[in-house]
Motif scaffolding. Structure first.
Motif, mmCIF file in Angstrom:
data_model
loop_
_atom_site.group_PDB
_atom_site.id
_atom_site.type_symbol
_atom_site.label_atom_id
_atom_site.label_comp_id
_atom_site.label_asym_id
_atom_site.label_seq_id
_atom_site.Cartn_x
_atom_site.Cartn_y
_atom_site.Cartn_z
ATOM 1 N N TYR A 170 -1.402 3.865 -2.450
ATOM 2 C CA TYR A 170 -2.852 3.689 -2.383
ATOM 3 C C TYR A 170 -3.413 4.254 -1.078
ATOM 4 C CZ TYR A 170 -2.997 0.538 -6.438
ATOM 5 O OH TYR A 170 -2.930 0.006 -7.697
ATOM 6 N N SER A 171 -4.734 4.370 -1.048
ATOM 7 C CA SER A 171 -5.433 4.777 0.171
ATOM 8 C C SER A 171 -5.230 3.717 1.250
ATOM 9 C CB SER A 171 -6.919 4.953 -0.132
ATOM 10 O OG SER A 171 -7.677 4.924 1.047
ATOM 11 N N LEU A 175 -7.319 2.402 2.921
ATOM 12 C CA LEU A 175 -8.379 1.399 2.815
ATOM 13 C C LEU A 175 -7.851 0.108 2.205
ATOM 14 C CD1 LEU A 175 -11.440 0.786 3.094
ATOM 15 C CD2 LEU A 175 -11.705 1.630 0.756
ATOM 16 N N THR A 211 0.829 -1.207 0.000
ATOM 17 C CA THR A 211 0.000 0.000 0.000
ATOM 18 C C THR A 211 0.860 1.253 0.000
ATOM 19 O OG1 THR A 211 -1.761 -1.155 1.197
ATOM 20 C CG2 THR A 211 -1.816 1.245 1.239
ATOM 21 N N THR A 263 -16.032 7.067 -0.836
ATOM 22 C CA THR A 263 -14.617 7.026 -0.448
ATOM 23 C C THR A 263 -13.742 6.585 -1.615
ATOM 24 O OG1 THR A 263 -15.314 6.440 1.790
ATOM 25 C CG2 THR A 263 -12.989 6.094 1.261
ATOM 26 N N ILE A 264 -14.282 5.770 -2.514
ATOM 27 C CA ILE A 264 -13.539 5.319 -3.686
ATOM 28 C C ILE A 264 -14.290 5.703 -4.948
ATOM 29 C CG2 ILE A 264 -12.471 3.380 -2.455
ATOM 30 C CD1 ILE A 264 -14.496 1.530 -3.782
#
Length: 383
Positions: free
Chosen positions: A106-107, A109, A101, A348-349
């Motif tokens: 990336y986020s 999440l 990540t 959120t995405i």
């Protein structure tokens, strides 16, 4: 006509899937998912609340059947060294996911998504490879540990995305901890009760029973547990699994019960779930920029982090069986879809990432099951 089209299509897919699976040398769930995608694309299956409801029940029933395979007494008696290896494996999953990540930018999440574990589809592997495979039994055991962590994080993440950080989030955590504590107390209490009154088990589930009391009690426990999880607003799949584990732990004298329960599940409810999952993915999403490449990246990452983490079992299983175990854990289909859906609804995405995650969940099932089949066949040839 919409309802008739869905009914006829589902009936045809359920009936033909085993034959197509044998013809194309593919696992039955993979065939059902692909046929569901095609049926949805060509309009034979469309949005209909009853179809979605039956599919959702199919998933919960799949988790219930997974629990039926888990006698918690055996779980408690398991070698402590094996439990430690399982914990190392889960920790490595999160460590490698964290590294990936950060590297990809990336986020955060994605740190929840990449290490997700779900044992629901491991149960379908039992149908094909039997219960005498050491790697598969260990995959189920470790998968339970990993799924508990995954569901706890899913509950926590879902509460944050839906309510933000506040009172509602803390209440969700209190409910989760309280539910786990209550389950432990309940299991301990029932263990004492059945120890003092062993004939109570026979009364509830007689050896010879023309009224199917064993099925009725199992379904009652299953439904009541779902109701409790809905009331507490916790992950229903976890409750369904606990219900199955309750049956397996306290009514082990009913040796034929798991077969009776699974016959209906794998004959109707579970295939309906796989067909529905396939139908929810619009094939035209493959033409959206970034969907395929993002899905390929995430799929590869989820497969790789599990293979790297499986080194925890190399001494115990060997490299090949450790690889099989990692592949069996590479199918967190429903949990991945659940996280993607929650994140997308909370904005959120992006839509691209949402479709990429749905595609990832489908691709992983197909790749993992084909990979397991290939390794299993190669192992037989070498013998």
């Amino acid at each position: 006509m919409n309802e008739l089209s869905i009914l006829i299509t589902v009936a045809v897919i359920i009936f033909t899937s085993p034959y197509l699976s044998k013809m194309f040398k593919m696992p039955i769930p993979s065939v059902e998912i692909i046929l569901g995608m095609l049926a949805g694309y060509y309009g034979f299956i469309s949005d209909y609340y009853l179809f979605e409801l039956v599919a959702e029940i199919g998933f919960f029933y799949l988790m219930f059947l997974a629990g039926v395979e888990v006698n918690l007494r055996v779980f408690v008696r398991t070698d402590k060294a094996l439990i430690k290896k399982g914990l190392v494996y889960v920790c490595l999953l999160y460590f490698f996911s964290f590294c990936f990540t950060l590297y990809m930018g990336y986020s955060m999440l994605m740190m929840v998504i990449l290490p997700l574990l779900s044992i629901g589809l491991i149960l379908t592997l039992y149908k094909e490879y039997g219960k005498d495979q050491p790697w598969l039994n260990l995959a189920m055991f470790v998968g339970i540990m990993g799924e508990l962590v995954s569901i706890a994080l899913l509950t926590f993440t879902g509460a944050i995305l839906e309510f933000g950080i506040g009172a509602q989030l803390y209440m969700s955590l209190v409910y989760l901890v309280g539910f786990l504590a209550l389950i432990i107390i309940l299991f301990q209490g029932l263990q004492v009760l059945f120890w003092w009154f062993p004939q109570l088990k026979i009364f509830l589930m007689p050896h010879y029973d023309k009224d199917e009391k064993d099925i009725r009690l199992s379904m009652s426990v299953f439904i009541v547990m779902i109701a409790i999880m809905i009331f507490l607003r916790l992950e229903i799949a976890f409750g369904a699994f606990i219900a199955g584990a309750f049956i397996a732990t306290f009514f082990e004298h009913k040796k034929e019960l798991p077969h009776k329960l699974s016959s209906f599940g794998f004959g109707f409810l579970v295939p309906t779930f796989f067909i529905y999952i396939g139908s929810t993915f619009p094939l035209n999403a493959l033409q959206m920029e970034g969907v395929v490449t993002t899905a390929a990246t995430i799929t590869l990452a989820m497969l790789v982090v599990r293979q790297l983490s499986s080194i925890a079992f190399w001494k115990h299983l060997g490299a090949k069986k450790s690889c099989l175990l990692a592949l069996s854990h590479s199918m967190p289909l429903t949990l991945l879809i659940a996280v993607a859906t929650i994140a997308f609804k909370s904005r959120t995405i992006s839509e691209t990432l949402y479709y990429a995650l749905i595609l990832t969940s489908l691709a992983e099932v197909i790749i993992a099951m084909l990979g397991i089949k290939l390794l299993h066949v190669v192992g037989k040839i070498k013998k």
